[in-house]
Design an enzyme around this catalytic site. Structure first.
Site, PDB file in Angstrom:
ATOM      1  N   ASP A  71       0.852  -1.192   0.000  1.00 19.32           N
ATOM      2  CA  ASP A  71       0.000   0.000   0.000  1.00 19.32           C
ATOM      3  C   ASP A  71       0.889   1.243   0.000  1.00 19.32           C
ATOM      4  O   ASP A  71       2.105   1.144   0.174  1.00 19.32           O
ATOM      5  CB  ASP A  71      -0.988   0.005   1.173  1.00 19.32           C
ATOM      6  CG  ASP A  71      -0.344  -0.229   2.518  1.00 19.32           C
ATOM      7  OD1 ASP A  71      -1.068  -0.516   3.472  1.00 19.32           O
ATOM      8  OD2 ASP A  71       0.894  -0.137   2.635  1.00 19.32           O
ATOM      9  N   HIS A 192       9.280  -8.622   0.196  1.00 19.91           N
ATOM     10  CA  HIS A 192       9.125  -7.178   0.053  1.00 19.91           C
ATOM     11  C   HIS A 192      10.479  -6.497   0.286  1.00 19.91           C
ATOM     12  O   HIS A 192      11.289  -6.984   1.076  1.00 19.91           O
ATOM     13  CB  HIS A 192       8.094  -6.679   1.077  1.00 19.91           C
ATOM     14  CG  HIS A 192       7.584  -5.315   0.812  1.00 19.91           C
ATOM     15  ND1 HIS A 192       8.246  -4.180   1.226  1.00 19.91           N
ATOM     16  CD2 HIS A 192       6.466  -4.881   0.172  1.00 19.91           C
ATOM     17  CE1 HIS A 192       7.551  -3.109   0.859  1.00 19.91           C
ATOM     18  NE2 HIS A 192       6.475  -3.508   0.210  1.00 19.91           N
TER      19      HIS A 192
END
Length: 225
Positions: A71, A192
């Site tokens: 996000d 990530h």
């Protein structure tokens, strides 16, 4: 729905590719939620007129690489609507520093030193987050407001094309693994790039060289990372 969002909505080329009516329908839930949050004086990032910036900067017809993050940055003054990118002049966040570090170790010095990734987007890199918005200081706060339906539509739309390189970074991004046409595209996955997980597979993934090798093999212009 707020006119301010639809005045700065998806570009015509994406609306045509997605289907105008279906796009508006799949966006109804998240946009209604965001409007209600704004009425409660909650701060949402990126700015409303930048929510669909990734699509404005990278037309459907030009898209040849898709990077999925989680996000937007949840701190003030950073998120600009492109995943991992920040506003001009903003301090480069840790995740993007790690991306630049991997680029350096993989293919050499990155083509830019600032944190705004619009130059990538202009080359056909669609920089998406699984959620296109977030509430200030609350990472993951918009992960269940309805963005997933719209993102499913985007992936389904991109499946009309072929020879796209998908970089899925982190568990949220990997949720799209089974929705992408594996036969006609290249899918690259890793952890990530955030400091919490970059050492679990992002560093050393060599996604940038693998991406460009694939593009060249398919007679497409490589990205100047």
């Amino acid at each position: 729905m707020s006119n301010i969002i639809f005045d700065n909505f998806l570009s015509d080329n994406w609306l045509d590719a997605l289907g105008r009516e279906s796009s508006i329908q799949s966006l109804s839930k998240p946009i209604t939620f965001i409007n209600n949050e704004i009425k409660l004086n909650k701060k949402i990032f990126p700015d409303i007129n930048k929510i669909f910036e990734a699509f404005r900067c990278c037309p459907f017809k030009s898209t040849k690489v898709v990077i999925f993050g989680q996000d937007p940055y949840f701190q003030p003054g950073l998120a600009n609507g492109l995943a991992f990118s920040v506003n001009d002049g903003a301090k480069i966040p840790a995740s993007l520093k790690n991306i630049y570090k991997e680029i350096y170790n993989d293919i050499g010095t990155p083509s830019q030193t600032n944190g705004c990734l619009k130059k990538w987007a202009s080359q056909g890199v669609l920089l998406l987050n699984s959620s296109l918005t977030v509430e200030e200081s609350k990472p993951g706060s918009h992960s269940n407001i309805g963005w997933e339906k719209f993102m499913d539509d985007v992936v389904e739309c991109l499946n009309k094309k072929e020879n796209i390189v998908y970089m899925l970074w982190g568990n949220n991004a990997k949720n799209y693994l089974n929705k992408i046409n594996k036969n006609n595209n290249l899918i690259l996955t890793s952890s990530h790039p955030s400091p919490l997980s970059s050492h679990r597979g992002f560093f050393g993934c060599k996604h940038f060289s693998k991406c460009n090798d694939y593009l060249i093999k398919n007679n497409l212009e490589p990205i100047k990372w």
